[in-house]
Design a protein around this motif. Structure first.
Motif, PDB file in Angstrom:
ATOM      1  N   GLY A  87       0.806  -1.213   0.000  1.00 30.14           N
ATOM      2  CA  GLY A  87       0.000   0.000   0.000  1.00 30.14           C
ATOM      3  C   GLY A  87       0.836   1.257   0.000  1.00 30.14           C
ATOM      4  N   SER A  88       0.161   2.411  -0.070  1.00 28.93           N
ATOM      5  CA  SER A  88       0.820   3.720  -0.138  1.00 28.93           C
ATOM      6  C   SER A  88       0.828   4.384   1.232  1.00 28.93           C
ATOM      7  CB  SER A  88       0.100   4.614  -1.153  1.00 28.93           C
ATOM      8  OG  SER A  88       0.154   4.038  -2.448  1.00 28.93           O
ATOM      9  N   TYR A  89       1.891   5.173   1.487  1.00 30.26           N
ATOM     10  CA  TYR A  89       2.073   5.742   2.822  1.00 30.26           C
ATOM     11  C   TYR A  89       2.453   7.222   2.768  1.00 30.26           C
ATOM     12  CZ  TYR A  89       1.906   0.888   4.249  1.00 30.26           C
ATOM     13  OH  TYR A  89       1.494  -0.394   4.455  1.00 30.26           O
ATOM     14  N   ALA A  90       2.080   7.910   1.707  1.00 35.07           N
ATOM     15  CA  ALA A  90       2.451   9.322   1.564  1.00 35.07           C
ATOM     16  C   ALA A  90       1.953  10.165   2.730  1.00 35.07           C
ATOM     17  CB  ALA A  90       1.904   9.857   0.245  1.00 35.07           C
ATOM     18  N   ALA A  91       0.740   9.923   3.192  1.00 32.23           N
ATOM     19  CA  ALA A  91       0.134  10.759   4.227  1.00 32.23           C
ATOM     20  C   ALA A  91       0.724  10.518   5.606  1.00 32.23           C
ATOM     21  CB  ALA A  91      -1.371  10.514   4.269  1.00 32.23           C
ATOM     22  N   THR A  92       1.580   9.481   5.757  1.00 35.61           N
ATOM     23  CA  THR A  92       2.115   9.165   7.083  1.00 35.61           C
ATOM     24  C   THR A  92       3.370   9.952   7.416  1.00 35.61           C
ATOM     25  OG1 THR A  92       3.476   7.350   6.248  1.00 35.61           O
ATOM     26  CG2 THR A  92       1.222   6.826   6.895  1.00 35.61           C
ATOM     27  N   ALA A  93       3.991  10.591   6.437  1.00 28.95           N
ATOM     28  CA  ALA A  93       5.287  11.226   6.659  1.00 28.95           C
ATOM     29  C   ALA A  93       5.188  12.410   7.605  1.00 28.95           C
ATOM     30  CB  ALA A  93       5.890  11.678   5.329  1.00 28.95           C
ATOM     31  N   LYS A  94       6.080  12.435   8.592  1.00 26.89           N
ATOM     32  CA  LYS A  94       6.190  13.608   9.461  1.00 26.89           C
ATOM     33  C   LYS A  94       6.743  14.792   8.675  1.00 26.89           C
ATOM     34  CE  LYS A  94       4.855  12.535  13.664  1.00 26.89           C
ATOM     35  NZ  LYS A  94       3.846  13.301  14.415  1.00 26.89           N
ATOM     36  N   GLY A  95       7.581  14.497   7.696  1.00 24.00           N
ATOM     37  CA  GLY A  95       8.128  15.540   6.840  1.00 24.00           C
ATOM     38  C   GLY A  95       7.479  15.504   5.477  1.00 24.00           C
TER      39      GLY A  95
END
Length: 452
Positions: free
Chosen positions: A199-207
């Protein structure tokens, strides 16, 4: 069962029931990454004015880093190898983490990630960029001894690869794609074919981006890019099986006189022991690479087997704790051998038990019990002239007497046979002599009758 032993735990040992499957060390849960202590173990100068160390990996002998000289397709980058151990590959003493060799003969694109596979003895470099168009979706292959380029592997035409690590327990690779691939984690097989999309995890980044990654058991760990955001440094922790982020703790490197920092990459040098590659700028404006070491709370497995290799017990113990093995056998048996990770121990020293102290790895203990021989009473010969006669076991005396009886009986039977044969010969002689006498007597009578 004669070989069964009782397992006990000492002090503050953490005890968990083993649920089966492959025995291996593992991280002690999602909270294990919070509040970690980071120790600086090395500092080195950045080699180029615009250089940034982008990735790190560990081989058997080296800690290897790629410094991206500049984001172009012309300038060569710098690959540095630092000693992982306190001896080199030939066994010569060296200072751990000191520089072993450095090569600057290849442009590794951005060189954003690295993974070492001990089975193939190769390093796979995630390029992140494709300033050279045909490099899109590719990995470069590096020789871990010479640090030289070997070849290129095409994974996809749809995205570039941000980070990579090798998962030894499954012989697979875990990659993270760039923005074109939705910052997705994917599982590759040994031939670099995608076998699972996590899956995709773009929205999880702290930065606003992701750095290189490391895989440990069920966890994928990386640093988010938070440079110049003023929010500090963080770890991202993802679960492969649950396909979600499970922790994002803040990281404190305890910087002194540092004006800027960028944690770029992690590698595992021992079970649950990581090195972080961090670019820093000090108050004098000097740019440096620092290596920081940390230990993750970890569980290790202790396996107890009997003499024929059958598993008796398996227990899970926390890093640094002790494990006690009670070696007291059942009545009528005694401890005959004890091996710890293949090393033979003196059974007389550990007749009652053995303790593994400050556990830092999985261990295997092999124990074997044997039946105690039944004691045989001894007969004591009477003393003569103040001297003690040799003592012989009753069993040996009985056997001796039996042999003597057999010998005497056999000889007596032999004499009986001989005497019986002699008697037969004597009877035969008597009959022969009587026959002769009778013959001559008859002859004499016939002769006398003829004369008359």
């Amino acid at each position: 069962m004669k070989e069964r032993i009782i397992l006990a735990l000492l002090g503050m040992i953490c005890f968990f029931a083993f649920s089966g499957g492959e025995c291996r060390a593992e991280i002690a849960g999602d909270d294990a990454f919070t509040g970690l202590s980071w120790e600086q173990v090395h500092e080195d100068e950045i080699q180029a004015p615009l250089g940034v160390v982008q990735s790190i990996c560990a081989t058997e002998d080296y800690i290897i880093c790629i410094e991206n000289t500049a984001d172009n397709a012309v300038d060569t980058d710098t690959v540095s190898a630092y000693y992982r151990n306190d001896v080199d590959e030939n066994g010569n003493p060296v200072e751990r983490y000191s520089l072993a060799k450095r090569v600057s003969d290849m442009n590794w694109e951005h060189g954003n990630g690295m993974a070492y596979n001990p089975n193939t003895n190769e390093i796979y470099v995630a390029l992140y960029t494709n300033l050279i168009p045909e490099n899109r979706g590719c990995l470069y292959v590096m020789d871990p001894q010479t640090l030289a380029y070997k070849r290129k592997i095409k994974v996809s035409d749809d995205y570039n690869i941000l980070g990579i690590d090798y998962k030894e327990d499954t012989n697979q690779y875990v990659i993270q794609t760039n923005a074109d691939g939705g910052y997705s984690f994917k599982i590759l097989d040994a031939d670099f074919h995608v076998v699972e999309d996590l899956g995709s995890y773009a929205a999880t980044a702290k930065g606003d981006n992701f750095q290189d990654l490391v895989v440990d058991g069920d966890y994928i760990i990386n640093f988010p890019l938070t440079l110049n955001m003023g929010i500090g440094d963080y770890l991202h922790v993802y679960s492969i099986s649950r396909k979600t982020m499970v922790a994002d703790p803040q990281v404190d490197f305890n910087f002194q006189n540092i004006t800027a920092d960028e944690p770029e990459a992690l590698c595992e040098i021992e079970p649950g022991v990581y090195l972080a590659a961090v670019n820093v700028t000090d108050s004098a404006g000097a740019k440096k690479l620092r290596l920081y070491r940390t230990e993750i709370p970890y569980y290790f497995h202790i396996t107890v087997i009997d003499g024929d290799g059958s598993v008796i017990e398996e227990q899970q113990v926390s890093r640094g704790e002790n494990f006690a093995l009670n070696c007291m056998p059942e009545e009528g048996y005694q401890l005959s051998s004890l091996f710890v990770d293949g090393e033979k121990k003196d059974v007389q020293e550990y007749e009652e038990g053995y303790v593994l102290e400050n556990i830092q790895k999985d261990s295997t203990i092999q124990v074997h019990f044997k039946k105690i021989p039944v004691a045989v009473p001894k007969a004591v010969a009477p003393k003569e002239s103040g001297e003690t006669k040799a003592e012989l076991p009753v069993k040996e005396i009985s056997v001796g007497i039996l042999l003597i009886v057999c010998a005497v009986g056999g000889y007596g039977y032999y004499l009986h046979i001989q005497m019986e044969r002699r008697r037969k010969r004597l009877r035969a002689r008597r009959r022969h002599r009587q026959f002769v006498l009778d013959y001559y007597h008859l002859a004499a009578i016939h002769s006398q009758q003829g004369a008359n």
